[in-house]
Motif scaffolding. Sequence first.
Motif, PDB file in Angstrom:
ATOM      1  N   ALA A 104     -32.365   6.152 -12.745  1.00 18.46           N
ATOM      2  CA  ALA A 104     -32.950   7.115 -13.669  1.00 18.46           C
ATOM      3  C   ALA A 104     -33.385   6.483 -14.991  1.00 18.46           C
ATOM      4  O   ALA A 104     -32.896   5.425 -15.383  1.00 18.46           O
ATOM      5  CB  ALA A 104     -31.948   8.227 -13.950  1.00 18.46           C
ATOM      6  N   THR A 105     -34.320   7.167 -15.637  1.00 21.04           N
ATOM      7  CA  THR A 105     -34.760   6.763 -16.965  1.00 21.04           C
ATOM      8  C   THR A 105     -33.837   7.399 -17.994  1.00 21.04           C
ATOM      9  O   THR A 105     -34.002   8.550 -18.367  1.00 21.04           O
ATOM     10  CB  THR A 105     -36.215   7.204 -17.196  1.00 21.04           C
ATOM     11  N   THR A 106     -32.824   6.654 -18.401  1.00 18.59           N
ATOM     12  CA  THR A 106     -31.899   7.119 -19.428  1.00 18.59           C
ATOM     13  C   THR A 106     -31.680   5.954 -20.387  1.00 18.59           C
ATOM     14  O   THR A 106     -31.940   4.803 -20.037  1.00 18.59           O
ATOM     15  CB  THR A 106     -30.523   7.510 -18.845  1.00 18.59           C
ATOM     16  N   ARG A 107     -31.178   6.278 -21.576  1.00 18.75           N
ATOM     17  CA  ARG A 107     -30.878   5.194 -22.515  1.00 18.75           C
ATOM     18  C   ARG A 107     -29.877   4.212 -21.930  1.00 18.75           C
ATOM     19  O   ARG A 107     -29.972   3.012 -22.126  1.00 18.75           O
ATOM     20  CB  ARG A 107     -30.301   5.784 -23.798  1.00 18.75           C
ATOM     21  N   HIS A 113     -27.910   0.479  -3.511  1.00 17.66           N
ATOM     22  CA  HIS A 113     -26.957   1.584  -3.335  1.00 17.66           C
ATOM     23  C   HIS A 113     -25.990   1.323  -2.189  1.00 17.66           C
ATOM     24  O   HIS A 113     -24.933   1.921  -2.130  1.00 17.66           O
ATOM     25  CB  HIS A 113     -27.710   2.905  -3.121  1.00 17.66           C
ATOM     26  N   ARG A 171     -23.288  -1.029  -3.977  1.00 17.75           N
ATOM     27  CA  ARG A 171     -22.859  -0.684  -5.336  1.00 17.75           C
ATOM     28  C   ARG A 171     -21.353  -0.447  -5.434  1.00 17.75           C
ATOM     29  O   ARG A 171     -20.685  -0.981  -6.306  1.00 17.75           O
ATOM     30  CB  ARG A 171     -23.618   0.570  -5.787  1.00 17.75           C
ATOM     31  N   ARG A 172     -20.832   0.371  -4.551  1.00 22.46           N
ATOM     32  CA  ARG A 172     -19.407   0.723  -4.654  1.00 22.46           C
ATOM     33  C   ARG A 172     -18.524  -0.495  -4.495  1.00 22.46           C
ATOM     34  O   ARG A 172     -17.546  -0.663  -5.218  1.00 22.46           O
ATOM     35  CB  ARG A 172     -19.026   1.734  -3.568  1.00 22.46           C
ATOM     36  N   GLU A 183     -18.777  -2.587  -7.629  1.00 21.26           N
ATOM     37  CA  GLU A 183     -18.079  -1.951  -8.755  1.00 21.26           C
ATOM     38  C   GLU A 183     -16.563  -2.097  -8.613  1.00 21.26           C
ATOM     39  O   GLU A 183     -15.837  -2.186  -9.603  1.00 21.26           O
ATOM     40  CB  GLU A 183     -18.456  -0.468  -8.855  1.00 21.26           C
ATOM     41  N   ALA A 184     -16.111  -2.121  -7.373  1.00 20.63           N
ATOM     42  CA  ALA A 184     -14.674  -2.236  -7.139  1.00 20.63           C
ATOM     43  C   ALA A 184     -14.126  -3.579  -7.628  1.00 20.63           C
ATOM     44  O   ALA A 184     -12.923  -3.736  -7.862  1.00 20.63           O
ATOM     45  CB  ALA A 184     -14.364  -2.048  -5.656  1.00 20.63           C
ATOM     46  N   LEU A 185     -15.024  -4.555  -7.794  1.00 18.76           N
ATOM     47  CA  LEU A 185     -14.581  -5.878  -8.275  1.00 18.76           C
ATOM     48  C   LEU A 185     -14.308  -5.887  -9.774  1.00 18.76           C
ATOM     49  O   LEU A 185     -13.704  -6.817 -10.292  1.00 18.76           O
ATOM     50  CB  LEU A 185     -15.660  -6.924  -7.970  1.00 18.76           C
ATOM     51  N   LEU A 186     -14.779  -4.884 -10.467  1.00 20.14           N
ATOM     52  CA  LEU A 186     -14.636  -4.883 -11.931  1.00 20.14           C
ATOM     53  C   LEU A 186     -13.206  -4.548 -12.343  1.00 20.14           C
ATOM     54  O   LEU A 186     -12.614  -3.607 -11.814  1.00 20.14           O
ATOM     55  CB  LEU A 186     -15.564  -3.852 -12.565  1.00 20.14           C
ATOM     56  N   PHE A 196     -14.929  -1.794 -16.208  1.00 17.51           N
ATOM     57  CA  PHE A 196     -15.473  -0.594 -15.545  1.00 17.51           C
ATOM     58  C   PHE A 196     -15.669   0.518 -16.570  1.00 17.51           C
ATOM     59  O   PHE A 196     -16.650   1.263 -16.517  1.00 17.51           O
ATOM     60  CB  PHE A 196     -14.529  -0.141 -14.433  1.00 17.51           C
ATOM     61  N   ASP A 197     -14.752   0.615 -17.502  1.00 14.84           N
ATOM     62  CA  ASP A 197     -14.871   1.649 -18.534  1.00 14.84           C
ATOM     63  C   ASP A 197     -16.081   1.438 -19.432  1.00 14.84           C
ATOM     64  O   ASP A 197     -16.536   2.359 -20.110  1.00 14.84           O
ATOM     65  CB  ASP A 197     -13.610   1.688 -19.405  1.00 14.84           C
ATOM     66  N   ARG A 222     -18.945   0.635 -18.325  1.00 15.99           N
ATOM     67  CA  ARG A 222     -20.126   0.985 -17.525  1.00 15.99           C
ATOM     68  C   ARG A 222     -20.638   2.344 -17.983  1.00 15.99           C
ATOM     69  O   ARG A 222     -19.973   3.361 -17.825  1.00 15.99           O
ATOM     70  CB  ARG A 222     -19.699   1.033 -16.051  1.00 15.99           C
ATOM     71  N   ALA A 223     -21.820   2.338 -18.543  1.00 17.44           N
ATOM     72  CA  ALA A 223     -22.364   3.592 -19.082  1.00 17.44           C
ATOM     73  C   ALA A 223     -23.507   4.125 -18.230  1.00 17.44           C
ATOM     74  O   ALA A 223     -23.782   5.314 -18.236  1.00 17.44           O
ATOM     75  CB  ALA A 223     -22.860   3.382 -20.507  1.00 17.44           C
TER      76      ALA A 223
END
Lengths: 266, 266, 266, 266
Positions: free
Chosen positions: C93-96, C119, C122-123, C126-129, C134-135, C137-138
């Motif tokens: 998505a186009t988000t800041r 996709h 991704r999961r 992300e599980a490696l973080l 992870f917190d 990640r915005a």
Amino acid sequence: MCRLLAYSGDPTFMDTLVCAPKNSLVRQSLHACEGKTATNGDGFGLAWYGDREEPGLFRDLRPAWSDENLKSLCAQVRSPLFLAHVRAATQTATTRANCHPFSCGRYAFMHNGQIGSYHRVRRKLEALLPDELFDQRAGTTDSELLFLLILARMEEGETPMAAVGTVLAQTKEYMVKAQIPEALRFAAILSDGQTIWAFRASCDGLTPRLYLRERPGATIIASEPLDNLRDAWTQVPDNSVITIRQGLAATTEPLVIGEGSWPLAA
Amino acid sequence: MCRLLAYSGDPTFMDTLVCAPKNSLVRQSLHACEGKTATNGDGFGLAWYGDREEPGLFRDLRPAWSDENLKSLCAQVRSPLFLAHVRAATQTATTRANCHPFSCGRYAFMHNGQIGSYHRVRRKLEALLPDELFDQRAGTTDSELLFLLILARMEEGETPMAAVGTVLAQTKEYMVKAQIPEALRFAAILSDGQTIWAFRASCDGLTPRLYLRERPGATIIASEPLDNLRDAWTQVPDNSVITIRQGLAATTEPLVIGEGSWPLAA
Amino acid sequence: MCRLLAYSGDPTFMDTLVCAPKNSLVRQSLHACEGKTATNGDGFGLAWYGDREEPGLFRDLRPAWSDENLKSLCAQVRSPLFLAHVRAATQTATTRANCHPFSCGRYAFMHNGQIGSYHRVRRKLEALLPDELFDQRAGTTDSELLFLLILARMEEGETPMAAVGTVLAQTKEYMVKAQIPEALRFAAILSDGQTIWAFRASCDGLTPRLYLRERPGATIIASEPLDNLRDAWTQVPDNSVITIRQGLAATTEPLVIGEGSWPLAA
Amino acid sequence: MCRLLAYSGDPTFMDTLVCAPKNSLVRQSLHACEGKTATNGDGFGLAWYGDREEPGLFRDLRPAWSDENLKSLCAQVRSPLFLAHVRAATQTATTRANCHPFSCGRYAFMHNGQIGSYHRVRRKLEALLPDELFDQRAGTTDSELLFLLILARMEEGETPMAAVGTVLAQTKEYMVKAQIPEALRFAAILSDGQTIWAFRASCDGLTPRLYLRERPGATIIASEPLDNLRDAWTQVPDNSVITIRQGLAATTEPLVIGEGSWPLAA
């Protein structure tokens, strides 16, 4: 904390509830009466059902009180079932994807409440999502996560009530394991376009309120009355679910959460 | 009504005033203490002077309280003179071009107040602008219009005080001709990057407040105190202008408005 | 595909690179010459280092070509080291929060490239973080995820080069396990405020380009030359990392990715 | 230059024209085929007629290609008459108020074209507006100004064709007086909810194109064909107006502009 309303009944222009009343939802975005915060200016959203199975979704991150698009859309669109929400962000960002309602297939969902210390259980809860629902996750809120968790249970055959009960119990369990002292509070609306389910529950008994108003051809659930006719609005009991189907009287049932009964002893 | 602050002094990170204080401007965007409205969520703006003659301008239509860019910019940029503003829109749209401060060449301006029944004198007042200043008009507010009218007088050689006096008198005259009963109220800050002028005047004596705080190396003007040290903040007298130049004590002079003296008899 | 540039050298106003050149980054947002897409209108961002250890971050979801705030900020702020990016969104998505550069502590990062069928891995990635990253990640992009994965390795003591090599190898491994035929391509800039590292690698040899220009007191890395002086711009070799430190000539080293050498045989 | 389309016929979901076709308007926002600019990313807008006399208006300043609200709204709303527009800004700001279509009462209007050196005649043209229409002016574009000027003539009893002819002649006259060498070009759509009028004229013969497609129950006007069936699309002749009324064949008439005939001799 946020402000929300849901309507089921004869097709009506959305502005009759969202914009027009003395204490309309748009008014509540700037001056809520009962919310924890008077200002609910961190975005807004509408999910309305029309000629398609899936709801229309219109969400933006500007305050509702100044959005011309919201006003025009509500003045034009007539719907027999819609959900509307104005947001007061707690910890997550002001983005469209974090605005309620959320939708997935024919379901729409919105929420007023919180998972206490959400960031400490977020990963574990997200891990419960099946891949295809995880892929639907567009934002970062606890509300969207609860919605997807509930859908996951429903896809396994649970009723909406059972799914909500399971998910709340599970979420609380994770919170306890993480030694989170803050509460889990949940006042939420779910719809599939035919039925509206309105839920109230919290582990500490401080559930945000929901009010019900029934008239012939029009049932409204809202986080605070839209007008001064206080007698016309019934408070939804805590730990219960209200089911609203067009043409039928709303029914109230207790919400069974896991094996215990909420609120939990402190 | 809006909330605003201006700083002149030793170069300081803008967040020390805009974000950090107990009653910072960002805090005031959500919970102003003294404003007519507690919420000032219709956009915000910064004008800061740095290495160039013209100020930097950063304005956005989101509420200040949730804008990450504002926070980051204020944390990074050190300036010896800056203006900051959070807006509560009255009648005009929430757009960047309607956010204060406004700038033109090396001048920056922001305002808290109103031209009563503005739309009834807008055209006549705009007609007073020379073409090149009319071309600078980007938004639709009365505040931007007052700024450009003041600049027009200054380009003809008037001092900022004289220009403000002339423009207020003229505006009131047009309001009277149009039989507008509402008041003209004006609490405003103008700067050229070297000097800050802070003005207070209204035809009915109900001018929005301005407070002054002077410390060695730091002078602040704000629409309400930024902290609980109420004694440290002096109210700017009505119908006066304060002039702040780096390294000098702030001076207060009466503001002469046309030939009469304000507030006018009712 | 996106367009990006990074600067290290004598403090310079950002607009000299971002806005002013014939083929400036702002120009590339509308008319890129070399990108896969001519239009890079899905937001933009700046990370600049100034008086603080952490970079300033300014990102917005409007197209860069029409953003007045970007123009004003770049005209005002002088920086010895900054990163700038214009985005052409692929699937997210186009988000800041999805705009580059990303920052975390004193690090800033931006990327042009892709994890094919992102996709589907991704999961697992992300599980490696670790939780604390992870917190951070915005957003939802593959680029931000790669950044955090790289930081995770660096926190374990790896150099930036080693961390990038490890993360790319691991990502490719997950892609292979998921039977993803699309490529992993990576042209990226990392900085800690003192040093810029510029990376180019891809499993199929089709890495997006990076160009280097060195002048006394000014080193620039960009995804395409900013002017017509093609001879002044050197292409960064594939599978390499360039290290830029103020006052030193840029150095180029091969990038070691896991145990194999890229591009992989088809 | 912009891209636009208008529909009149059996009520249809707006996405069948706005989003679905191979060369849909959303597609044209990123890759227009015939426009002066391939990218039309400076906002978009919809005006649709439904159950009310006034049209719904939905405009935003993001690029159309990435706007989820636009997509959802177009998928939900069925309309017998709607206008849609994607904008490539020329000199005026990217704001919602500058996005087409514009509406006033039951009228909607959108435009592709220009008043050459607009800023040099803007004030004089605005002075022609009666007060109540001047108050409707929300943005700064030449297009909105032309719309209001046309409405002013219609309020005095002129037909839409006569009003357009008068306004174009008058505008050109002012341009000549101001010694403006650039052209006046006008391809525009006006509707009152029952009828669509499509206009093409320019003083130099370089009018932006409009194409007409008629099928039983569906008439479309667009700035470029929405599909590859080039034979199905007829070019609207220059200096003409097409009138479309539900259930009737579209009619074409010459557009009379003042006393002369356009294009003017050079």
